[in-house]
Design a protein around this motif. Structure first.
Motif, mmCIF file in Angstrom:
data_model
loop_
_atom_site.group_PDB
_atom_site.id
_atom_site.type_symbol
_atom_site.label_atom_id
_atom_site.label_comp_id
_atom_site.label_asym_id
_atom_site.label_seq_id
_atom_site.Cartn_x
_atom_site.Cartn_y
_atom_site.Cartn_z
ATOM 1 N N TYR A 111 0.847 -1.193 0.000
ATOM 2 C CA TYR A 111 0.000 0.000 0.000
ATOM 3 C C TYR A 111 0.881 1.240 0.000
ATOM 4 O O TYR A 111 1.730 1.422 0.874
ATOM 5 C CB TYR A 111 -0.911 -0.003 1.225
ATOM 6 C CG TYR A 111 -1.973 1.073 1.190
ATOM 7 C CD1 TYR A 111 -3.130 0.885 0.443
ATOM 8 C CD2 TYR A 111 -1.810 2.255 1.887
ATOM 9 C CE1 TYR A 111 -4.118 1.864 0.402
ATOM 10 C CE2 TYR A 111 -2.780 3.246 1.849
ATOM 11 C CZ TYR A 111 -3.929 3.038 1.109
ATOM 12 O OH TYR A 111 -4.897 4.021 1.066
ATOM 13 N N ASP A 114 -0.063 8.031 0.939
ATOM 14 C CA ASP A 114 -0.839 9.055 0.244
ATOM 15 C C ASP A 114 -0.326 10.436 0.671
ATOM 16 O O ASP A 114 -0.418 10.811 1.838
ATOM 17 C CB ASP A 114 -2.324 8.911 0.588
ATOM 18 C CG ASP A 114 -3.187 9.884 -0.203
ATOM 19 O OD1 ASP A 114 -2.653 10.565 -1.087
ATOM 20 O OD2 ASP A 114 -4.403 9.950 0.073
ATOM 21 N N SER A 146 -8.768 3.873 -5.531
ATOM 22 C CA SER A 146 -7.926 2.758 -5.957
ATOM 23 C C SER A 146 -8.566 1.440 -5.536
ATOM 24 O O SER A 146 -9.367 1.391 -4.594
ATOM 25 C CB SER A 146 -6.537 2.882 -5.325
ATOM 26 O OG SER A 146 -6.610 2.663 -3.926
ATOM 27 N N ASP A 148 -7.236 -1.025 -3.928
ATOM 28 C CA ASP A 148 -6.856 -1.339 -2.548
ATOM 29 C C ASP A 148 -7.719 -0.569 -1.558
ATOM 30 O O ASP A 148 -8.150 -1.117 -0.533
ATOM 31 C CB ASP A 148 -5.378 -1.012 -2.312
ATOM 32 C CG ASP A 148 -4.449 -2.057 -2.910
ATOM 33 O OD1 ASP A 148 -4.921 -3.192 -3.142
ATOM 34 O OD2 ASP A 148 -3.267 -1.738 -3.155
ATOM 35 N N ASP A 149 -7.951 0.705 -1.831
ATOM 36 C CA ASP A 149 -8.784 1.506 -0.930
ATOM 37 C C ASP A 149 -10.213 0.958 -0.891
ATOM 38 O O ASP A 149 -10.834 0.908 0.180
ATOM 39 C CB ASP A 149 -8.800 2.970 -1.366
ATOM 40 C CG ASP A 149 -7.554 3.725 -0.932
ATOM 41 O OD1 ASP A 149 -6.958 3.329 0.086
ATOM 42 O OD2 ASP A 149 -7.176 4.697 -1.602
#
Length: 401
Positions: A111, A114, A146, A148-149
């Motif tokens: 990950y 950000d 995204s 993953d988010d």
């Protein structure tokens, strides 16, 4: 099940506190909501695979800890636990109250951090937490998400729906960028997302004192003020703490140089720091900007005192009972700025020290004193030396000004 109309940050019996990580204003908000909401459960944006080590690290506070583990591709991940992080504060409050603490996030490898620009957290103290969050959600509602988010938010929503079935009050602390989509997911039935359930090799280490000067999310002096405030009346204001730092640096500057910055220099410092902050889109100067302003308004020696005092985190120990870990900003992908100090070390003579000398003797013949003088040394008269050196120092100072 829908979000309440009175408060967009509450869904049924789940009260959400969106935060910016490692920002003291949001840790204060977590404390305020915890006292007012009186939850039965605390849920945080940590994966359950790290729960044991995170709980152990939080119990060590105010000593600083770092949770470490290795991902499948060999990359090492470091998770510092700092008192000014809203999630850490939620865990501390839950543990101290004897409440169940739930780690509801998904364990996601690779990950990426950000670094999206966020509104200055100090605005929370002026417009309020709810208005701050609502404005951010409205301005960023069309941002792409995204994969993953999305998986993380669905995982958190699933666990929260399971907690909601108890009918008891749940306090959720999560990142501000995830809050709106989590609320959206809560309005739809969720299933458990496939993901890692167990992670081996998770460690806990004590953060070395030198590293705390470099990698803490908040200025260590501010973090220390917050930690002290937890034991008494919680009145921690970022601007006031920075002014306290300047006063403390002035005292230290006087001890080392026997000089003190003038009022006009402090006014220039504050104006410089404020304008520097505004140019970068912030309301309050960062620690780096404060140091640059101190150097520009006074000198490198004063800037050094601001750095040394501001980067001091007082809770350290010689026997942490854990492995000691040294970290640098690069290890955490921090976008740090470096500054070099060109300090001037001054030698101050405060008084003359008497030196024993031989008793004066009379010459037996004129010029006898010259016999023992070899011409390889000079004569010195200390009272005149001190006066001449002091006047030279005065002239250099005036010339620089």
């Amino acid at each position: 099940m829908t979000a309440t109309r009175r408060n967009d940050l509450q869904w049924n019996q789940i009260r959400m506190v969106p935060i910016l990580h490692n920002r003291v204003e949001f840790a204060l908000e977590v404390r305020k909501v915890f006292d007012a909401f009186k939850p039965h459960h605390v849920a945080v944006e940590y994966p359950d695979t790290l729960k044991e080590k995170i709980l152990a690290g939080v119990r060590r506070l105010p000593l600083l800890s770092v949770v470490t583990y290795e991902e499948s591709d060999g990359a090492f991940v470091y998770l510092p636990l700092e008192p000014t992080d809203g999630q850490v504060e939620a865990v501390r409050l839950g543990l101290s109250a004897g409440l169940p603490v739930h780690f509801v996030d998904r364990d996601t490898e690779g990950y990426l951090p950000d670094f999206s620009p966020m509104p200055d957290p100090y605005a929370v103290t002026r417009i309020g937490h709810f208005a701050y969050c609502r404005a951010y959600m409205a301005a960023n509602q069309d941002d792409p998400v995204s994969p993953d988010d999305l998986l993380r938010e669905k995982t958190m929503a699933y666990h929260l729906q399971q907690l909601a079935e108890t009918g008891e009050r749940v306090l959720l602390v999560c990142g501000l960028s995830h809050a709106r989509r989590i609320l959206h997911c809560l309005n739809q039935p969720q299933t458990q997302v496939i993901g890692r359930r167990v992670r081996k090799g998770v460690g806990l280490a004590h953060l070395h004192g030198d590293s705390s000067r470099e990698i803490m999310g908040e200025m260590p002096y501010l973090a220390a003020a917050y930690e002290r405030g937890r034991a008494g009346v919680m009145e921690v204001d970022r601007l006031k703490i920075q002014m306290e730092l300047i006063r403390a640096a002035k005292e230290k500057y006087w001890k080392t140089t026997k000089e003190t910055p003038s009022r006009s220099q402090i006014r220039v410092l504050n104006r410089f720091a404020r304008n520097y902050a505004l140019l970068t889109g912030n309301l309050v100067p960062s620690f780096y900007q404060l140091i640059v302003a101190a150097r520009g308004a006074v000198d490198d020696n004063f800037a050094y005192e601001v750095w040394e005092k501001g980067s001091e985190y007082p809770w350290q120990t010689e026997e942490p009972g854990l492995p000691v870990l040294r970290l640098e900003g690069e290890d955490l992908f921090l976008d740090q700025k470096r500054i070099r100090f060109h300090r001037q070390m001054k030698t101050l003579r405060t008084r003359l020290v008497p030196v024993p000398v031989r008793k004066k003797r009379r010459e037996r013949r004129p010029g006898e004193w010259h016999d023992d003088f070899k011409g390889i040394s000079i004569c010195s008269y200390p009272p005149e030396d001190v006066a001449v050196e002091g006047y030279g120092h005065h002239l250099r100072k005036k010339a620089l000004e």
